[in-house]
Design an enzyme around this catalytic site. Structure first.
Site, mmCIF file in Angstrom:
data_model
loop_
_atom_site.group_PDB
_atom_site.id
_atom_site.type_symbol
_atom_site.label_atom_id
_atom_site.label_comp_id
_atom_site.label_asym_id
_atom_site.label_seq_id
_atom_site.Cartn_x
_atom_site.Cartn_y
_atom_site.Cartn_z
ATOM 1 N N ASP A 173 -2.571 -2.835 6.690
ATOM 2 C CA ASP A 173 -2.785 -2.391 8.063
ATOM 3 C C ASP A 173 -4.253 -2.217 8.403
ATOM 4 O OD1 ASP A 173 -3.356 -0.226 6.515
ATOM 5 O OD2 ASP A 173 -1.896 1.130 7.415
ATOM 6 N N THR A 209 0.179 4.411 1.474
ATOM 7 C CA THR A 209 0.166 5.078 2.771
ATOM 8 C C THR A 209 0.676 4.152 3.865
ATOM 9 O OG1 THR A 209 -1.742 6.355 2.041
ATOM 10 C CG2 THR A 209 -1.260 6.363 4.388
ATOM 11 N N ASP A 232 0.864 -1.168 0.000
ATOM 12 C CA ASP A 232 0.000 0.000 0.000
ATOM 13 C C ASP A 232 0.908 1.227 0.000
ATOM 14 O OD1 ASP A 232 -2.112 1.694 0.083
ATOM 15 O OD2 ASP A 232 -2.773 1.176 2.104
#
Length: 774
Positions: free
Chosen positions: A534, A299, A297
């Site tokens: 996450d 971010t 990802d």
């Protein structure tokens, strides 16, 4: 707003009685009892236990020492898995949120699992939403739903809009009514698909298990043959026959290989702990070492998750000093700030001496904020296309240029005060362009470069705009970042979908379901896939990946299904894990040659002595000595050597091409020295001594070959094992304990000649087999 009363204690008790409580679903991991059962009740342990009992019943408990591997291997497996489980649960407790509610007209802090249906949650910046709810009237908040959707931009919520567990408030305040709790929440339902525990796919363990199954099938008929021979055709007592038959059987089982595999994984896990990497399943390091596609990802992985004000470019009639003064005033005008405001405040740390007469906070639906100053008039800051209807071509091109660099562009403009009161803009006078950029993790470029050099393909999968994600990825040094696509344009599934996933590098606007489909598509192309995540939106993909990697600051669901948790959420840990995995796999492959050599010669000897109806010359204690000095002890140290070679597939094929020639040479050498002793009418005990010398010496020759290339440590290991073997065979106390007999020097010289001949014979056979396989 102040007249909100919330639930009464009686109403709370009624909901608790009905089970309408926010009791969170258990994490999808094995219980302690399941862990113990899985490690204790295995076919490997069962076989060793039966053989040990047989030897003890035969009155020779010292020959049952081989069974110690059951206890050691079981304890290592249980210890590691329980340790990982305890660490994960500790993390969950540390991350357990408190929630502020209103009950009986009073504000109260309660635990997450004390929340009930219809409770009124108080919303403030930073509030973590722990149950699904609905924003109450007259409340307005900005909510970060990145962990659910993958999109970084805050979402504006007002009265009647839904809230979901797993999100949190970044701006605004108000109240929300709980509409769903516990397993009924959106996040819990999304994670439900991942609840069944999934064992990681380890080629090494698969190969070991395959070997073990084959060996078990061989053990049964060969064991029956050997037991029958020793009982009915060797004129031995049943006790002596059982002990000797067990020797042949236990030699066929590479029990040390299973132990060494577990022990090496544990050592790797301990070494990785200094990088704050929690390995939840023993073979995770191996699988990551084999990974050829890594899905990331943007971010929190490539970027820090924070924003930075890159520069402020004046484009109107105002001076840089005037623009700086206005920006500082806008940034400090609101007590609650979103990430973009935080980036501006970080640059303009001191508020100016300006009097504010009116202000309108930012919201994602209108995409702007405004402040009216007594001295400077009305100013608006927000999306350029919203503030200016007919944008100047030069400004539009400038904005496009910066967007392609991955920057977010904001426009600061002076507007007519009266029109602003009705949320309209008239007589817009542009003042400056603000370029907001994601902060690239300092370690990200080096980590991306490492994976590129090691042949690992990176796929960036994000919920953000694909143009922005691609620009950020390119800035971080990702090879192929210019190949991006909006996931909303992808076909549903099938071959066309898989081809596009294989073709593109960066994917934006990706849904949780698509993340899972992407992993499956890559696997269908023969790739070994690792996935980092996450948020709850990553759970399905993490579960489907060959190796799931979770960030410790993410959701509990991701940490529960992942095989690896980065405790400091640091992307730079991954190259260290890969390097550790490669060292582990490549070294284990080399030392596996020692264990499978023993299996090969034990099968050969059992067949030869069974077919020719001869008494088996070895005892378990003697085989334990050879296995310990020529295999067990040196293998553990050799498995810890530095090794950065790329991990190759077809482990089983390569290792058998080495170990079978070793075993064949040692098996025939051992049988030949036995026949020679029989020809010279030596006793069974004397022949057994010659067999131990030849088999042990030959095994040490194999060790010397495996220990190449030689360095001080490897030479010391080989010489040390040879010294210990000589002492054990000729020192009176150990010789008696091992049931060895003194033989004349000419027989010892004869045995030494047999040992020396094993090196060239093994080399010849291995070369021949390699040519045949090719």
């Amino acid at each position: 707003m102040n007249n909100i009363h919330g639930l009464t204690e009686k109403e709370v008790e009624e909901r608790v009685t009905k089970g309408q409580v926010n009791v969170l679903p258990k994490a999808p991991s094995r219980t302690t009892a399941q862990i113990i059962r899985a490690n204790l009740f295995t076919s490997f342990n069962a076989l060793n236990a039966i053989l040990a009992i047989a030897v003890i019943l035969a009155g020779s408990p010292k020959n049952a020492l081989f069974a110690g591997v059951i206890i050691t291997n079981t304890l290592i497996g249980i210890f590691q898995e329980v340790r990982a489980k305890a660490t994960l649960e500790k993390l969950s407790v540390l991350n357990m949120a408190q929630v502020k509610v209103k009950r009986d007209g009073e504000e109260r802090d309660i635990s997450v699992e004390s929340l009930v249906l219809d409770d009124v949650i108080i919303l403030n910046p930073g509030t973590k939403i722990v149950a699904d709810g609905e924003v109450m009237s007259l409340s307005e908040v900005e909510v970060d739903e990145a962990l659910l959707t993958g999109e970084a931009d805050p979402v504006f919520k007002e009265g009647g809009n839904p809230l979901y567990a797993g999100s949190f408030v970044v701006a605004g305040s108000g109240y929300a009514k709980v509409t769903k709790v516990g397993a009924d929440t959106y996040a819990a339902k999304l994670a439900e698909e991942a609840k069944k525990f999934k064992l990681i796919n380890s080629e090494l363990q698969t190969a070991v298990n395959t070997l073990f199954k084959i060996i078990i099938w061989l053990v049964l008929p060969i064991g029956v043959l050997l037991v029958s021979t020793q009982l009915f055709f060797t004129n031995s007592s049943w006790q002596d026959a059982v002990v000797r038959a067990v020797t042949g059987i236990i030699g066929m089982v590479p029990e040390g290989l299973v132990l060494l595999t577990s022990a090496t994984f544990v050592v790797a896990i301990i070494r990785l702990s200094k990088w704050n990497a929690l390995v939840q399943e023993l073979p995770a390091t191996e699988v990551l070492a084999r990974v050829d596609v890594l899905c990331l990802d943007k971010t929190g992985t490539i970027t820090e998750g924070n924003l930075r004000l890159g520069e402020v470019e004046t484009i109107g009639i105002y001076t840089k000093e005037q623009i700086d003064e206005v920006l500082a005033g806008i940034a400090h005008a609101f007590p609650v700030i979103n990430p973009t405001q935080q980036a501006i405040v970080s640059t303009y740390t001191d508020p100016p001496a300006l009097m504010i007469t009116h202000k309108i906070p930012f919201s994602s639906d209108k995409k702007w904020m405004s402040v009216t100053f007594k001295e400077r008039g009305a100013w608006v800051l927000g999306a350029p296309e919203v503030i200016i209807e007919k944008m100047d071509i030069a400004i539009r091109e400038r904005i496009q240029q910066e967007a392609e660099k991955g920057r977010r562009v904001l426009l600061l403009a002076h507007v007519e005060r009266e029109a602003l009161m009705q949320h309209h803009f008239k007589n817009v006078c542009v003042g400056a362009l603000l370029f907001i950029e994601d902060i690239i993790r300092e370690e990200a470029p080096q980590a991306l470069r490492y994976f590129a050099e090691e042949g690992v393909t990176i796929k960036v999968i994000s919920g953000d705009n694909p143009v922005t994600v691609a620009a950020v990825a390119k800035k971080a040094g990702l090879v192929g970042a210019e190949n991006y696509i909006d996931a909303r344009t992808l076909p549903e599934e099938g071959e066309a979908f898989a081809e596009l996933i294989h073709q593109y590098t960066v994917f934006g606007r990706v849904t949780p379901k698509q993340k899972k489909q992407m992993v499956i598509a890559l696997q269908s192309k023969g790739h070994t896939v690792a996935m980092t995540g996450d948020g709850v939106n990553d759970v399905l993909a993490l579960k489907e990946a060959d190796c799931g990697i979770a960030m410790a600051n993410g959701s509990d669901a991701t940490k529960a299904v992942a095989q690896l948790v980065l405790l400091d959420s640091n992307f730079s840990t991954l190259p260290e894990v890969v390097a550790e995995g490669r060292r582990l796999i490549n070294n284990l492959e080399r030392v596996s040659e020692l264990f499978l050599t023993k299996t090969t010669y034990s099968i050969m000897l059992s067949l030869l002595f069974g077919v020719f109806l001869l008494p088996f010359p070895l005892q378990p204690i003697q085989l334990t000595l050879i296995g310990t000095l020529a295999i067990g002890i040196p293998a553990f140290f050799l498995a810890l050597r530095p090794n950065k070679d790329v991990v190759k597939s077809q482990f089983l094929k390569r290792i058998l091409s080495l170990s079978i020639p070793n075993g064949v040479v040692l098996g025939f050498s051992t049988f030949a020295i036995y026949l020679m002793g029989r020809f010279f009418s030596l006793s069974l005990a004397e022949m057994g001594t010659l067999v131990v010398l030849v088999l042990g010496g030959g095994s040490l020759v194999v060790l010397a070959r495996v220990a190449r290339p030689y360095n001080m440590m490897n030479v010391s290991i080989v010489l040390g094992m040879i010294t210990l073997f000589i002492l054990a065979c000729f020192f009176p106390f150990t010789r008696d304990w091992l049931d060895l007999r003194a033989v004349s020097n000419e027989y010892i010289v004869m045995a030494l000649v047999f040992v020396l001949c094993t090196w060239p014979l093994i080399a010849f056979l291995q070369v021949s087999i390699r040519k045949y396989i090719r």
